[in-house]
Scaffold this active site. Structure first.
Site, short mmCIF file in Angstrom:
data_model
loop_
_atom_site.label_atom_id
_atom_site.label_comp_id
_atom_site.label_asym_id
_atom_site.label_seq_id
_atom_site.Cartn_x
_atom_site.Cartn_y
_atom_site.Cartn_z
N ASP A 7 3.28 11.71 15.83
CA ASP A 7 3.62 11.56 14.10
C ASP A 7 2.14 11.92 13.41
OD1 ASP A 7 5.16 11.30 12.07
OD2 ASP A 7 5.17 9.29 11.81
N GLY B 80 6.54 4.26 4.30
CA GLY B 80 6.85 5.27 5.43
C GLY B 80 8.07 5.27 5.80
N LEU C 174 0.91 -1.27 -0.01
CA LEU C 174 0.00 -0.06 0.06
C LEU C 174 0.94 1.20 -0.12
CD1 LEU C 174 -2.58 -1.06 2.72
CD2 LEU C 174 -3.17 -0.68 0.38
#
Ligand SMILES: Nc1ncnc2c1ncn2[C@@H]1O[C@H](COP(=O)(O)OP(=O)(O)OP(=O)(O)O)[C@@H](O)[C@H]1O
Ligand SMILES: *[C@@H]1O[C@H](CO)[C@@H](O)[C@H](O)[C@H]1NC(C)=O
Ligand SMILES: *[C@@H]1O[C@H](CO)[C@@H](O)[C@H](O)[C@H]1NC(C)=O
Ligand SMILES: *[C@@H]1O[C@H](CO)[C@@H](O)[C@H](O)[C@H]1NC(C)=O
Ligand SMILES: *[C@@H]1O[C@H](CO)[C@@H](O)[C@H](O)[C@H]1NC(C)=O
Ligand SMILES: *[C@@H]1O[C@H](CO)[C@@H](O)[C@H](O)[C@H]1NC(C)=O
Ligand SMILES: *[C@@H]1O[C@H](CO)[C@@H](O)[C@H](O)[C@H]1NC(C)=O
Ligand SMILES: *[C@@H]1O[C@H](CO)[C@@H](O)[C@H](O)[C@H]1NC(C)=O
Ligand SMILES: [Mg+2]
Length: 672
Positions: free
Chosen positions: A469, A353, A350
């Protein structure tokens, strides 16, 4: 003179008769085949057995004593008495059926070239069978019932003259001392004795059988009276004939003796060669070829299996510590995750990061769609606290948080399993000329959702949880386009320990509050700072920090919005992609709130509770002017020196960052 002649005649006669008194015997086997001629498929085995046939179908085999035997003193004379005894055995592949038998033969030649196999037993053929010119006397041990020859059964002994039709025959067997008949099976694979005696005076032919090691029975099995003068020539050859049909059978003669004008020398049974231990051919082949093959196959499959299991073990190996027992419910098996994501295929990726890659998967059992995040993590330090926190956060259910279903741990890897969010992360709708954009109504809904999620973490949950975050890519949209915060607390995994010397600040550049980088401490205010950046991001559709490709200049969103505000055109900052339907007041409020949250002084930032009030309109944003916020100096962003702290950024935004604007300069030079 007369006397002399008489003496010569007498001696001659004497010599003749005595020289004709021939006898021979094979007690120690037929090896080497002295005075024996073998034909057809007959062989002599290494241990001396006369093997008349082997397991070849439709073949004949013959063995003859090579020297002629003088049966008559003159061509028209009477046939002398003769006697023979032999031991034979028949091995059939099938225990109940064999073919075709053995015959003892007296023939004019030491061969029978025209003898056919099968029911002809190597003796005759269809045209000469029964012809008196054959001059063949035979004793057959027949194992097949041939109706054409008037056989009585498939296990009989017969006396044959020139023909396969027996003069007389009887079921194989013997009469014991008590006069009882005992059957013998010719194909029993056991050695058996046979005696054939012809009396030259009475013309009586006797055939007697007995099992091995039995004395010769007194009563013969088959007996007939027949003058053989017309059958047997003066000189004849003696031997054996055998033939195979369609049933694979071996015919053996173990020992043999023969004598004319006397009884055949008895056989020394104990000295006869031994029969081979019978192993049916299929089994012997099976053992010879099959067994090595099968064992080889087994060994290979075993090796393969072991390799497979070891590889599988290694492939699916997990780390499990004692302290994880209480999280058992939230612990996933790596194997299941592996199958759910079809082996973590690129196809199901997907996105990636700073902490790892996220794969889409479908759980094998429940068919639940999940997002599986693989985080590489070398140290085990702080893992327990982290897992505890992650799991406890996972337990809280809030409509604006991405549900954490569980986790799994492997060597150097932590795997987190989330609910799959069908609409992906928010950043995809904001920058890089998105295919789908969101209108203001959708944006304010997402903003409100994220704010209430963050508020829940900060104040509503039993303990204060700092997200660390907050950013657009960590806001995921569920089926109804609700904003949901994901990745809570993950930054903490890289941010453990209270020793400021070793503390690494982890977050994404542009969202990091200045005091966070300075002290290394994350607080609710640092989350609010990041939320401010997020607000500006959503309203403006731009990243907090952008590096202009051509000019290498750094664009800082906060500076830009602040600049527009100072010029009295704050609405100029709004995202042109959000359409025309929006509430100007609301957009302005969000932009201003974004700036307020981005205040460099944490004390000046509102709390999430206040932020929620402002967003919901329950409270009015304090009237602010650009001067209030700036104070004539740089008030926003992250200008204070933080490069003193060894920082590891997880953001790709940082890559290629070379500075340019005032704030960026200060970032690189370590502040003023
Ligand atoms: N629960 C989820 N459902 C659907 N897609 C997801 C989910 N979680 C993550 N993703 C997708 O995977 C991508 C990568 O996520 P990841 O968290 O690894 O990176 P990031 O959010 O960009 O950075 P960071 O590491 O700072 O969180 C996201 O951009 C998002 O598109
Ligand atoms: C049988 O014997 C013949 C002659 O010795 C040989 O050629 C043949 O191969 C043998 N057949 C078997 C099956 O042993
Ligand atoms: C043998 O008998 C045949 C007839 O059966 C006869 O022709 C022949 O002469 C005889 N020979 C001797 C040597 O007696
Ligand atoms: C049968 O055997 C005889 C010799 O005894 C021979 O002449 C004849 O050709 C043979 N017939 C067949 C069909 O083999
Ligand atoms: C017997 O065999 C001989 C020679 O092989 C032949 O001449 C004769 O015709 C045969 N007799 C019969 C009845 O077949
Ligand atoms: C064979 O047997 C049948 C009946 O059992 C008989 O009619 C025939 O004569 C016999 N043939 C010979 C040659 O013995
Ligand atoms: C002997 O053989 C005959 C004929 O094959 C059979 O009827 C009989 O039952 C057998 N007897 C024994 C004791 O095997
Ligand atoms: C066999 O023949 C030999 C002479 O060649 C003789 O001495 C011996 O007695 C004979 N044996 C029998 C059992 O007739
Ligand atoms: Mg993320």
């Amino acid at each position: 003179m007369f006397l002399k002649l008489f003496i010569i005649f007498f001696f001659n006669l004497l010599f003749q008769t005595s020289s004709q008194n021939i006898n021979f015997s094979y007690n120690n086997g037929f090896n080497p085949p002295t005075d024996i001629s073998i034909q057809g498929i007959t062989t002599v085995t290494p241990n001396g057995l006369l093997k008349l046939t082997n397991t070849t179908v439709q073949k004949t085999g013959h063995a003859f004593y090579t020297k002629p035997i003088r049966f008559k003193d003159s061509p028209n004379g009477t046939v002398k008495s003769f006697s023979t005894t032999f031991v034979f055995a028949i091995h059939s592949q099938i225990p109940t059926l064999s073919g075709h038998g053995i015959a003892f033969v007296v023939a004019p030649n030491p061969s029978l070239p025209y003898g056919n196999p099968s029911q002809y037993m190597g003796l005759f053929n269809i045209s000469n069978n029964g012809n008196a010119t054959n001059h063949v006397f035979a004793v057959e041990l027949d194992t097949i019932l041939s109706t054409e020859f008037n056989d009585t059964n498939e296990n009989h002994v017969g006396i044959n003259i020139n023909s396969l039709k027996s003069e007389k025959s009887f079921t194989a067997g013997w009469w014991d001392e008590k006069g009882l008949f005992k059957n013998l099976s010719l194909i029993s694979r056991k050695p058996m004795q046979v005696w054939v005696d012809y009396d030259g005076l009475s013309h009586r032919i006797d055939v007697t059988m007995a099992p091995f090691n039995e004395d010769k029975p007194r009563r013969p099995l088959v007996s007939t009276v027949r003058d053989l003068a017309s059958v047997i020539n003066q000189d004849m050859f003696v031997g054996f004939s055998s033939a195979t049909g369609s049933v694979l059978s071996e015919h053996f003669v173990l020992g043999w003796s023969f004598g004319v004008n006397g009884v055949a020398p008895p056989l020394a049974l104990s000295r006869l060669p031994k029969l081979p231990r019978f192993v049916p051919r299929k089994i012997s082949d099976f053992f010879k070829i099959g067994m090595p093959l099968i064992s080889l196959f087994l060994i290979f499959s075993l090796i393969f299996l072991i390799c497979f299991i070891v590889r599988r073990r290694r492939k699916f190996a997990e780390e499990l510590d004692d302290w994880e027992k209480e999280f058992g419910k939230n612990r996933f098996r790596y194997k299941d995750l592996y199958y759910a994501t079809k082996g973590f295929k690129e196809k199901d990726l997907l996105g990636s990061g700073g902490f790892g890659s996220v794969y889409k998967g479908v759980m094998p059992g429940s068919k639940l769609e999940v997002a599986v995040k693989k985080v590489s993590h070398e140290s085990r330090q702080g893992m327990k606290e982290f897992v505890a926190e992650i799991v406890s956060i996972g337990r809280m259910s809030h409509r604006n948080l991405v549900p954490l279903l569980g986790y799994c741990r492997r060597k150097g890897e932590l795997i987190l399993v989330y609910d799959y969010m069908p609409n992906g992360s928010l950043d995809k709708y904001l920058y890089n000329n998105p295919e789908v954009t969101l209108n203001w109504k959708q944006r304010i809904k997402v903003i409100l959702g994220v704010a209430s999620g963050l508020f829940y973490l900060h104040e509503e949950w039993e303990q204060v949880v700092i997200h660390r975050d907050v950013k657009a890519s960590n806001v995921l949209l569920d089926g109804e386009h609700n904003g949901r915060l994901g990745d809570f607390g993950l930054a903490r995994l890289y941010d453990h320990g209270s020793d400021p010397q070793t503390t690494h600040v982890v977050g994404t550049l542009g969202y990091l509050a200045p005091e966070h980088t300075r002290t290394g401490r994350a607080t609710t205010a640092t989350d609010v700072f990041a939320f401010g950046a997020f607000l500006l991001e959503v309203a403006c559709g731009r990243r907090p920090i952008e590096i202009q490709q051509e000019s290498d200049e750094t664009f800082l969103l906060v500076d830009w919005v602040f600049g527009l505000w100072s010029k009295g055109n704050i609405l100029g900052a709004k995202d042109p992609n959000m359409g025309s339907e929006y509430d100007e007041k609301e957009v302005e409020m969000v932009l201003k709130l974004g700036l307020l949250c981005s205040h460099s002084d944490p004390r000046a930032r509102p709390s999430m509770r206040q932020v929620l009030h402002y967003l919901r309109g329950d409270a009015k944003l304090p009237e602010l002017s650009p001067l209030d916020l700036s104070g004539g100096a740089m008030m926003f962003g992250v200008q204070d020196g933080f490069s003193e702290l060894g920082m590891s950024y997880s953001s790709s935004v940082f890559k290629g960052f070379t500075g340019g604007s005032s704030i960026a300069d200060s970032l690189l030079s370590g502040g003023r």
